[in-house]
Motif scaffolding. Sequence first.
Motif, PDB file in Angstrom:
ATOM      1  N   GLY A  68       7.094  -6.951  -3.672  1.00  0.00           N
ATOM      2  CA  GLY A  68       6.237  -7.508  -4.705  1.00  0.00           C
ATOM      3  C   GLY A  68       5.829  -6.485  -5.739  1.00  0.00           C
ATOM      4  O   GLY A  68       5.978  -5.286  -5.555  1.00  0.00           O
ATOM      5  N   ARG A  69       5.337  -7.018  -6.832  1.00  0.00           N
ATOM      6  CA  ARG A  69       4.737  -6.190  -7.873  1.00  0.00           C
ATOM      7  C   ARG A  69       3.787  -7.076  -8.652  1.00  0.00           C
ATOM      8  O   ARG A  69       3.855  -8.296  -8.577  1.00  0.00           O
ATOM      9  CB  ARG A  69       5.779  -5.552  -8.769  1.00  0.00           C
ATOM     10  CG  ARG A  69       6.834  -6.463  -9.295  1.00  0.00           C
ATOM     11  CD  ARG A  69       7.896  -5.647  -9.996  1.00  0.00           C
ATOM     12  NE  ARG A  69       9.178  -6.160  -9.560  1.00  0.00           N
ATOM     13  CZ  ARG A  69      10.164  -6.432 -10.351  1.00  0.00           C
ATOM     14  NH1 ARG A  69      10.068  -6.195 -11.616  1.00  0.00           N
ATOM     15  NH2 ARG A  69      11.270  -6.920  -9.890  1.00  0.00           N
ATOM     16  N   GLY A  70       2.902  -6.471  -9.349  1.00  0.00           N
ATOM     17  CA  GLY A  70       1.939  -7.280 -10.086  1.00  0.00           C
ATOM     18  C   GLY A  70       0.800  -7.763  -9.212  1.00  0.00           C
ATOM     19  O   GLY A  70       0.206  -6.978  -8.474  1.00  0.00           O
ATOM     20  N   ASP A  71       0.528  -9.052  -9.250  1.00  0.00           N
ATOM     21  CA  ASP A  71      -0.653  -9.629  -8.593  1.00  0.00           C
ATOM     22  C   ASP A  71      -0.619  -9.612  -7.072  1.00  0.00           C
ATOM     23  O   ASP A  71      -1.656  -9.550  -6.434  1.00  0.00           O
ATOM     24  CB  ASP A  71      -0.852 -11.074  -9.046  1.00  0.00           C
ATOM     25  CG  ASP A  71      -1.170 -11.181 -10.520  1.00  0.00           C
ATOM     26  OD1 ASP A  71      -1.484 -10.148 -11.139  1.00  0.00           O
ATOM     27  OD2 ASP A  71      -1.104 -12.295 -11.057  1.00  0.00           O
ATOM     28  N   VAL A  72       0.572  -9.713  -6.492  1.00  0.00           N
ATOM     29  CA  VAL A  72       0.699  -9.778  -5.027  1.00  0.00           C
ATOM     30  C   VAL A  72       1.718  -8.739  -4.580  1.00  0.00           C
ATOM     31  O   VAL A  72       2.872  -8.771  -4.989  1.00  0.00           O
ATOM     32  CB  VAL A  72       1.143 -11.186  -4.565  1.00  0.00           C
ATOM     33  CG1 VAL A  72       1.262 -11.241  -3.045  1.00  0.00           C
ATOM     34  CG2 VAL A  72       0.188 -12.261  -5.066  1.00  0.00           C
ATOM     35  N   ARG A  73       1.243  -7.818  -3.725  1.00  0.00           N
ATOM     36  CA  ARG A  73       2.135  -6.794  -3.154  1.00  0.00           C
ATOM     37  C   ARG A  73       1.868  -6.702  -1.657  1.00  0.00           C
ATOM     38  O   ARG A  73       0.734  -6.864  -1.216  1.00  0.00           O
ATOM     39  CB  ARG A  73       1.904  -5.438  -3.814  1.00  0.00           C
ATOM     40  CG  ARG A  73       2.283  -5.428  -5.291  1.00  0.00           C
ATOM     41  CD  ARG A  73       2.037  -4.093  -5.980  1.00  0.00           C
ATOM     42  NE  ARG A  73       0.607  -3.821  -6.011  1.00  0.00           N
ATOM     43  CZ  ARG A  73       0.026  -2.719  -5.498  1.00  0.00           C
ATOM     44  NH1 ARG A  73       0.746  -1.779  -4.932  1.00  0.00           N
ATOM     45  NH2 ARG A  73      -1.279  -2.560  -5.558  1.00  0.00           N
ATOM     46  N   LEU A  74       2.918  -6.459  -0.885  1.00  0.00           N
ATOM     47  CA  LEU A  74       2.808  -6.348   0.568  1.00  0.00           C
ATOM     48  C   LEU A  74       3.602  -5.150   1.051  1.00  0.00           C
ATOM     49  O   LEU A  74       4.622  -4.799   0.455  1.00  0.00           O
ATOM     50  CB  LEU A  74       3.375  -7.608   1.244  1.00  0.00           C
ATOM     51  CG  LEU A  74       2.630  -8.894   0.977  1.00  0.00           C
ATOM     52  CD1 LEU A  74       3.437  -9.800   0.105  1.00  0.00           C
ATOM     53  CD2 LEU A  74       2.310  -9.559   2.281  1.00  0.00           C
ATOM     54  N   TRP A  75       3.168  -4.577   2.196  1.00  0.00           N
ATOM     55  CA  TRP A  75       3.929  -3.509   2.823  1.00  0.00           C
ATOM     56  C   TRP A  75       3.474  -3.369   4.278  1.00  0.00           C
ATOM     57  O   TRP A  75       2.334  -3.617   4.611  1.00  0.00           O
ATOM     58  CB  TRP A  75       3.781  -2.197   2.054  1.00  0.00           C
ATOM     59  CG  TRP A  75       2.399  -1.638   1.997  1.00  0.00           C
ATOM     60  CD1 TRP A  75       1.837  -0.710   2.848  1.00  0.00           C
ATOM     61  CD2 TRP A  75       1.375  -1.968   1.050  1.00  0.00           C
ATOM     62  NE1 TRP A  75       0.547  -0.456   2.474  1.00  0.00           N
ATOM     63  CE2 TRP A  75       0.235  -1.198   1.369  1.00  0.00           C
ATOM     64  CE3 TRP A  75       1.305  -2.826  -0.044  1.00  0.00           C
ATOM     65  CZ2 TRP A  75      -0.947  -1.275   0.651  1.00  0.00           C
ATOM     66  CZ3 TRP A  75       0.121  -2.894  -0.763  1.00  0.00           C
ATOM     67  CH2 TRP A  75      -0.975  -2.127  -0.425  1.00  0.00           C
ATOM     68  N   PRO A  76       4.428  -2.969   5.140  1.00  0.00           N
ATOM     69  CA  PRO A  76       4.087  -2.761   6.551  1.00  0.00           C
ATOM     70  C   PRO A  76       3.393  -1.406   6.728  1.00  0.00           C
ATOM     71  O   PRO A  76       3.561  -0.503   5.911  1.00  0.00           O
ATOM     72  CB  PRO A  76       5.449  -2.784   7.250  1.00  0.00           C
ATOM     73  CG  PRO A  76       6.412  -2.336   6.196  1.00  0.00           C
ATOM     74  CD  PRO A  76       5.849  -2.796   4.881  1.00  0.00           C
ATOM     75  N   LEU A  87      -4.005  -7.950  -3.474  1.00  0.00           N
ATOM     76  CA  LEU A  87      -4.142  -9.078  -4.391  1.00  0.00           C
ATOM     77  C   LEU A  87      -4.924  -8.611  -5.622  1.00  0.00           C
ATOM     78  O   LEU A  87      -5.953  -7.944  -5.485  1.00  0.00           O
ATOM     79  CB  LEU A  87      -4.896 -10.225  -3.712  1.00  0.00           C
ATOM     80  CG  LEU A  87      -4.290 -10.756  -2.420  1.00  0.00           C
ATOM     81  CD1 LEU A  87      -5.260 -11.692  -1.717  1.00  0.00           C
ATOM     82  CD2 LEU A  87      -2.989 -11.460  -2.715  1.00  0.00           C
ATOM     83  N   ALA A  88      -4.438  -8.959  -6.802  1.00  0.00           N
ATOM     84  CA  ALA A  88      -5.119  -8.587  -8.038  1.00  0.00           C
ATOM     85  C   ALA A  88      -5.233  -9.806  -8.940  1.00  0.00           C
ATOM     86  O   ALA A  88      -4.290 -10.590  -9.061  1.00  0.00           O
ATOM     87  CB  ALA A  88      -4.352  -7.473  -8.749  1.00  0.00           C
ATOM     88  N   SER A  89      -6.402  -9.947  -9.555  1.00  0.00           N
ATOM     89  CA  SER A  89      -6.637 -11.036 -10.508  1.00  0.00           C
ATOM     90  C   SER A  89      -7.559 -10.486 -11.595  1.00  0.00           C
ATOM     91  O   SER A  89      -8.107  -9.391 -11.449  1.00  0.00           O
ATOM     92  CB  SER A  89      -7.277 -12.239  -9.811  1.00  0.00           C
ATOM     93  OG  SER A  89      -8.651 -12.004  -9.588  1.00  0.00           O
ATOM     94  N   PRO A  90      -7.770 -11.245 -12.649  1.00  0.00           N
ATOM     95  CA  PRO A  90      -8.723 -10.792 -13.670  1.00  0.00           C
ATOM     96  C   PRO A  90     -10.135 -10.578 -13.110  1.00  0.00           C
ATOM     97  O   PRO A  90     -10.922  -9.822 -13.665  1.00  0.00           O
ATOM     98  CB  PRO A  90      -8.717 -11.925 -14.697  1.00  0.00           C
ATOM     99  CG  PRO A  90      -7.379 -12.573 -14.532  1.00  0.00           C
ATOM    100  CD  PRO A  90      -7.065 -12.458 -13.065  1.00  0.00           C
ATOM    101  N   ASP A  91     -10.450 -11.235 -11.981  1.00  0.00           N
ATOM    102  CA  ASP A  91     -11.773 -11.097 -11.371  1.00  0.00           C
ATOM    103  C   ASP A  91     -11.909  -9.871 -10.486  1.00  0.00           C
ATOM    104  O   ASP A  91     -13.005  -9.548 -10.036  1.00  0.00           O
ATOM    105  CB  ASP A  91     -12.106 -12.343 -10.547  1.00  0.00           C
ATOM    106  CG  ASP A  91     -12.223 -13.585 -11.406  1.00  0.00           C
ATOM    107  OD1 ASP A  91     -12.669 -13.464 -12.565  1.00  0.00           O
ATOM    108  OD2 ASP A  91     -11.849 -14.666 -10.925  1.00  0.00           O
ATOM    109  N   GLY A  92     -10.806  -9.207 -10.138  1.00  0.00           N
ATOM    110  CA  GLY A  92     -10.879  -8.027  -9.288  1.00  0.00           C
ATOM    111  C   GLY A  92      -9.658  -7.886  -8.400  1.00  0.00           C
ATOM    112  O   GLY A  92      -8.680  -8.611  -8.544  1.00  0.00           O
ATOM    113  N   GLU A  93      -9.752  -6.929  -7.505  1.00  0.00           N
ATOM    114  CA  GLU A  93      -8.658  -6.633  -6.586  1.00  0.00           C
ATOM    115  C   GLU A  93      -9.174  -6.633  -5.153  1.00  0.00           C
ATOM    116  O   GLU A  93     -10.346  -6.359  -4.915  1.00  0.00           O
ATOM    117  CB  GLU A  93      -8.049  -5.270  -6.910  1.00  0.00           C
ATOM    118  CG  GLU A  93      -7.431  -5.210  -8.279  1.00  0.00           C
ATOM    119  CD  GLU A  93      -6.824  -3.852  -8.592  1.00  0.00           C
ATOM    120  OE1 GLU A  93      -6.721  -3.006  -7.676  1.00  0.00           O
ATOM    121  OE2 GLU A  93      -6.448  -3.648  -9.749  1.00  0.00           O
ATOM    122  N   ALA A  94      -8.267  -6.933  -4.222  1.00  0.00           N
ATOM    123  CA  ALA A  94      -8.616  -6.905  -2.805  1.00  0.00           C
ATOM    124  C   ALA A  94      -7.428  -6.349  -2.025  1.00  0.00           C
ATOM    125  O   ALA A  94      -6.274  -6.628  -2.352  1.00  0.00           O
ATOM    126  CB  ALA A  94      -8.957  -8.298  -2.305  1.00  0.00           C
TER     127      ALA A  94
END
Length: 141
Positions: A68-76, A87-94
């Motif tokens: 992934g890249r951008g708003d949704v990224r995953l890794w083991p 997770l990233a959005s205009p409201d923040g990141e988690a």
Amino acid sequence: MQKAPIERELQLRLVLSEDRSVQVPARLTYHPDDPYAVHAAFHIGSGTPVHWTFARDLLIDGVERPSGRGDVRLWPAGGGAHVFLSLASPDGEALMEAPAAPVRAWLDETLRAVPSGSESYGPALDEALGALLAPGDGMPR
């Protein structure tokens, strides 16, 4: 005929810093009639959960290697014991950490319902082909 959704309740960790995190109940949902998407609901203590939708293939890849890249990224991480979800959005990141074993088991269920690569041949196509091949005028009933 619509197939039942495949769901899994998980306890994730919302990573706040290197030494601080909080438990976050989450539900993963997969609808065989919407075969490309994974729906995640994060219960963060507010009245309504936070919903995210992303590609099932992204999650399949992300439990094995960075994806992934951008708003949704995953890794083991942790030798494959965990998977991180950013997770990233205009409201923040988690940054969420999930146990990999139940995520893999849930993904296996989704892959039994709709094997990878056969998503476009889902229930709607089966229904249309059944109608075309049925005796009569070929119109769906």
